[in-house]
Design a protein around this motif. Structure first.
Motif, PDB file in Angstrom:
ATOM      1  N   ALA A 169     -22.801  18.948   7.201  1.00  0.00           N
ATOM      2  CA  ALA A 169     -22.204  18.498   5.623  1.00  0.00           C
ATOM      3  C   ALA A 169     -20.770  18.278   5.470  1.00  0.00           C
ATOM      4  O   ALA A 169     -20.213  17.587   5.018  1.00  0.00           O
ATOM      5  CB  ALA A 169     -22.762  19.593   4.524  1.00  0.00           C
ATOM      6  N   ARG A 170     -19.977  19.033   6.237  1.00  0.00           N
ATOM      7  CA  ARG A 170     -18.363  18.802   6.528  1.00  0.00           C
ATOM      8  C   ARG A 170     -18.079  17.784   7.367  1.00  0.00           C
ATOM      9  O   ARG A 170     -17.238  16.982   6.873  1.00  0.00           O
ATOM     10  CB  ARG A 170     -17.961  20.317   7.186  1.00  0.00           C
ATOM     11  N   VAL A 182     -18.020  25.929   0.094  1.00  0.00           N
ATOM     12  CA  VAL A 182     -19.318  26.606   0.236  1.00  0.00           C
ATOM     13  C   VAL A 182     -19.138  28.015  -0.185  1.00  0.00           C
ATOM     14  O   VAL A 182     -18.011  28.693   0.017  1.00  0.00           O
ATOM     15  CB  VAL A 182     -19.142  26.701   1.961  1.00  0.00           C
ATOM     16  N   VAL A 183     -20.054  28.564  -0.758  1.00  0.00           N
ATOM     17  CA  VAL A 183     -20.245  29.952  -0.974  1.00  0.00           C
ATOM     18  C   VAL A 183     -21.231  30.510  -0.208  1.00  0.00           C
ATOM     19  O   VAL A 183     -22.449  30.249  -0.086  1.00  0.00           O
ATOM     20  CB  VAL A 183     -20.622  30.320  -2.569  1.00  0.00           C
ATOM     21  N   ALA A 184     -20.802  31.785   0.759  1.00  0.00           N
ATOM     22  CA  ALA A 184     -21.665  32.023   1.746  1.00  0.00           C
ATOM     23  C   ALA A 184     -21.743  33.778   1.618  1.00  0.00           C
ATOM     24  O   ALA A 184     -20.830  34.485   0.905  1.00  0.00           O
ATOM     25  CB  ALA A 184     -21.315  31.921   3.155  1.00  0.00           C
ATOM     26  N   GLY A 185     -22.881  34.239   2.068  1.00  0.00           N
ATOM     27  CA  GLY A 185     -22.895  35.891   2.076  1.00  0.00           C
ATOM     28  C   GLY A 185     -23.160  36.503   0.655  1.00  0.00           C
ATOM     29  O   GLY A 185     -23.540  35.866  -0.126  1.00  0.00           O
ATOM     30  N   PRO A 207     -26.723  33.566   4.254  1.00  0.00           N
ATOM     31  CA  PRO A 207     -27.105  32.183   3.542  1.00  0.00           C
ATOM     32  C   PRO A 207     -26.023  31.708   2.726  1.00  0.00           C
ATOM     33  O   PRO A 207     -24.843  32.261   2.669  1.00  0.00           O
ATOM     34  CB  PRO A 207     -28.165  33.067   2.355  1.00  0.00           C
ATOM     35  N   ARG A 208     -26.027  30.267   2.112  1.00  0.00           N
ATOM     36  CA  ARG A 208     -24.994  29.895   1.657  1.00  0.00           C
ATOM     37  C   ARG A 208     -25.391  28.571   0.650  1.00  0.00           C
ATOM     38  O   ARG A 208     -26.760  28.077   0.827  1.00  0.00           O
ATOM     39  CB  ARG A 208     -24.159  29.294   2.436  1.00  0.00           C
ATOM     40  N   ILE A 209     -24.678  28.371  -0.308  1.00  0.00           N
ATOM     41  CA  ILE A 209     -24.660  27.061  -0.918  1.00  0.00           C
ATOM     42  C   ILE A 209     -23.543  26.003  -0.806  1.00  0.00           C
ATOM     43  O   ILE A 209     -22.467  26.447  -0.849  1.00  0.00           O
ATOM     44  CB  ILE A 209     -24.853  27.203  -2.571  1.00  0.00           C
ATOM     45  N   ILE A 210     -23.787  24.623  -0.374  1.00  0.00           N
ATOM     46  CA  ILE A 210     -22.879  23.784   0.000  1.00  0.00           C
ATOM     47  C   ILE A 210     -22.832  23.021  -1.102  1.00  0.00           C
ATOM     48  O   ILE A 210     -23.933  22.247  -1.538  1.00  0.00           O
ATOM     49  CB  ILE A 210     -23.466  23.279   1.440  1.00  0.00           C
ATOM     50  N   GLU A 211     -21.809  22.526  -1.569  1.00  0.00           N
ATOM     51  CA  GLU A 211     -21.453  21.662  -2.646  1.00  0.00           C
ATOM     52  C   GLU A 211     -20.588  20.500  -2.178  1.00  0.00           C
ATOM     53  O   GLU A 211     -19.430  20.970  -1.882  1.00  0.00           O
ATOM     54  CB  GLU A 211     -21.150  22.336  -3.665  1.00  0.00           C
ATOM     55  N   LEU A 212     -20.946  19.400  -1.971  1.00  0.00           N
ATOM     56  CA  LEU A 212     -20.107  18.248  -1.657  1.00  0.00           C
ATOM     57  C   LEU A 212     -20.076  17.294  -2.846  1.00  0.00           C
ATOM     58  O   LEU A 212     -20.909  16.879  -3.677  1.00  0.00           O
ATOM     59  CB  LEU A 212     -20.770  17.418  -0.488  1.00  0.00           C
ATOM     60  N   ILE A 273     -21.642  11.267  -7.075  1.00  0.00           N
ATOM     61  CA  ILE A 273     -22.691  12.063  -6.430  1.00  0.00           C
ATOM     62  C   ILE A 273     -22.128  13.516  -6.217  1.00  0.00           C
ATOM     63  O   ILE A 273     -20.998  13.747  -5.889  1.00  0.00           O
ATOM     64  CB  ILE A 273     -23.249  11.580  -5.140  1.00  0.00           C
ATOM     65  N   THR A 274     -22.991  14.717  -6.262  1.00  0.00           N
ATOM     66  CA  THR A 274     -22.744  15.809  -6.002  1.00  0.00           C
ATOM     67  C   THR A 274     -24.019  16.137  -5.221  1.00  0.00           C
ATOM     68  O   THR A 274     -25.079  15.999  -5.916  1.00  0.00           O
ATOM     69  CB  THR A 274     -22.782  16.689  -7.148  1.00  0.00           C
ATOM     70  N   LEU A 275     -23.879  16.757  -3.912  1.00  0.00           N
ATOM     71  CA  LEU A 275     -24.695  17.198  -3.114  1.00  0.00           C
ATOM     72  C   LEU A 275     -24.752  18.581  -3.230  1.00  0.00           C
ATOM     73  O   LEU A 275     -23.719  19.138  -2.902  1.00  0.00           O
ATOM     74  CB  LEU A 275     -24.522  16.667  -1.709  1.00  0.00           C
ATOM     75  N   LEU A 276     -26.061  19.221  -3.233  1.00  0.00           N
ATOM     76  CA  LEU A 276     -26.039  20.530  -3.250  1.00  0.00           C
ATOM     77  C   LEU A 276     -27.257  21.234  -2.478  1.00  0.00           C
ATOM     78  O   LEU A 276     -28.352  20.669  -2.512  1.00  0.00           O
ATOM     79  CB  LEU A 276     -26.447  21.278  -4.633  1.00  0.00           C
ATOM     80  N   ILE A 277     -26.655  22.010  -1.385  1.00  0.00           N
ATOM     81  CA  ILE A 277     -27.714  22.333  -0.195  1.00  0.00           C
ATOM     82  C   ILE A 277     -27.869  23.907  -0.258  1.00  0.00           C
ATOM     83  O   ILE A 277     -26.832  24.540   0.002  1.00  0.00           O
ATOM     84  CB  ILE A 277     -27.556  21.821   0.962  1.00  0.00           C
ATOM     85  N   ALA A 278     -28.928  24.532  -0.679  1.00  0.00           N
ATOM     86  CA  ALA A 278     -29.222  25.721  -0.405  1.00  0.00           C
ATOM     87  C   ALA A 278     -29.658  25.947   0.955  1.00  0.00           C
ATOM     88  O   ALA A 278     -30.824  25.697   1.483  1.00  0.00           O
ATOM     89  CB  ALA A 278     -30.143  26.420  -1.470  1.00  0.00           C
TER      90      ALA A 278
END
Length: 460
Positions: A169-170, A182-185, A207-212, A273-278
């Motif tokens: 994603a980065r 990114v928010v992780a752990g 674990p994390r959520i990735i937001e682009l 766009i906003t991309l959100l990946i759990a």
């Protein structure tokens, strides 16, 4: 423009051979226009232009004189996908007159037919190369997006965990000038993503959520969510060996979401766009979440865990809640969510759920036009009774095996605002066997249809 494998321009090619594209209906007229020796060879080989067929013939010196491929639907990319491996190696130029739609399908299908996942094992002989004066840029971007899904899904979990999914994603953000966070752990708990944390906490990989985020604020806003379960043991409700064998593909929803976001950015559609990946790994450990537990969610809806193997909907509920806070014009999600969808529709047809009839109809038509079909399934809300919990707002499953794909979609809908236009794709992301242009392994399904939908809507 750097061309992918299997493509060449005339200055890169060496005396390309002539390739004819034939349909069964047009075969007789085409055959009758060929030289007598070629006609005799066609008859001897019983070639009749049937879809998926191919034939080559020699010239008077014993070299390759030409070839023909038989196709079905001229606008279906997979009609041409057998060519790169069915033809003798070397360079080929199509001499049949094709309209723009057929040329697009030919180039996309050729590229899909050339695909090999060769990170760990060398491929077989190089595929035949298609030579053309020009290649359509949008077609090549579509091909790259499909390849991105295949590569991400095919990569084993040891090299495609939450860290690597974040890295992908980065890289995408850097390539297109998007912002990413990114928010992780344990920070997931501090920033109110408790459901994602619960599913992923037993793994040694955080674990994390990735937001682009990308695009002009003045443009319509589309939020795209993806289920990124990089491996699914089933948790304490552990899968069988057969059921666990291919669970590296359980991040297929995230792969589709990433590829779709990349495609929108590459084509610079007038969208925001906003991309959100759990991104998690559903592992077994001393602190794994357990059946019977009640977990919190970002939306404030309490969830009783009926089955730890229904974890995808748990991580998605926090991503959907976050997306809803942004109040997008359209909210989409992709997930390898249920085996029930495969029982209902088989491996090739993604199940589409939508709370908006106009959205669903546009999506289905886009799938028909792009020859990338989906099938709409009902959000039959009376089946919410299967998700009743005696101690929480909702359960993530039930003892019933009825309507498993429908109830999973209904669970997700609980985390979507009533006024929010939303669509969910339950996608297999996989080919069980080798077929022309569809090698066994990871597969992009519904991706081209969704891009066509967004392109159409962005033009309004």
């Amino acid at each position: 423009m750097t061309l992918p494998a299997g493509f060449a321009t005339p200055d890169q090619a060496s005396a390309p051979h002539s390739l004819h594209v034939v349909t069964r209906d047009g075969f007789d007229a085409w055959r009758d226009a060929q030289p007598a020796p070629v006609q005799a060879w066609l008859a001897a080989q019983r070639f009749d232009g049937s879809a998926g067929s191919a034939i080559s013939w020699a010239d008077q010196h014993g070299g390759i004189g030409g070839a023909a491929i038989g196709i079905g639907d001229a606008l279906d990319a997979y009609s041409y996908a057998h060519a790169p491996t069915a033809l003798p190696g070397g360079d080929w130029r199509v001499v049949t007159e094709l309209d723009a739609g057929a040329r697009h399908a030919l180039q996309l299908g050729w590229g899909l037919g050339c695909y090999r996942f060769d990170r760990y094992k060398a491929g077989k002989r190089a595929p035949a190369r298609l030579v053309a004066d020009a290649f359509d840029a949008e077609t090549l971007d579509l091909l790259a997006a499909c390849v991105r899904v295949r590569d991400l899904v095919n990569t084993p979990t040891e090299h495609m965990g939450p860290d690597e999914l974040e890295a992908a994603a980065r890289a995408l953000a850097a390539a297109h000038g998007a912002s990413i966070g990114v928010v992780a752990g344990d920070d997931l708990l501090a920033q109110n993503y408790p459901a994602i944390h619960a599913v992923g906490r037993a793994s040694h990989r955080a674990p994390r959520i990735i937001e682009l985020a990308w695009g002009d604020a003045a443009h319509p806003h589309v939020a795209i969510c993806g289920k990124g379960v990089c491996f699914d043991t089933g948790g304490l409700d552990i899968k069988t060996a057969v059921g666990m064998r291919n669970m590296k593909k359980d991040m297929g929803g995230a792969a589709h979401a990433l590829a779709l976001a990349g495609l929108v950015m590459a084509r610079r559609l007038p969208l925001r766009i906003t991309l959100l990946i759990a991104a998690v790994e559903n592992s077994i450990g001393p602190n794994a979440f357990r059946p019977g537990e009640v977990i919190a969610t970002r939306k404030g809806v309490s969830v009783e865990i009926d089955n730890t193997d229904a974890e995808g909907r748990i991580v998605l509920c926090d991503a959907l809640a976050r997306a809803g806070e942004l109040k997008p014009d359209l909210l989409l999600d992709f997930a390898t969510l249920t085996g029930a969808a495969r029982i209902a529709l088989g491996p090739d047809l993604p199940a589409l759920y939508a709370n908006d009839d106009a959205l669903a109809n546009d999506w289905l038509l886009a799938g028909q036009r792009s020859r990338d079909p989906l099938w709409r399934m009902p959000l039959w809300r009376p089946y919410l009774r299967y998700l009743t919990s005696g101690i929480a707002d909702i359960a993530n499953g039930s003892a019933s095996t009825m309507a498993g794909s429908v109830t999973a979609a209904l669970f997700l809908e609980r985390f979507v605002a009533d006024t929010q236009a939303w669509g969910h794709v339950d996608v297999y992301s996989w080919n069980d066997t080798d077929r022309a242009g569809k090698p066994a392994g990871g597969e992009a399904q519904g991706l081209r249809a969704t891009y066509a939908l967004l392109k159409q809507r962005s033009a309004r």
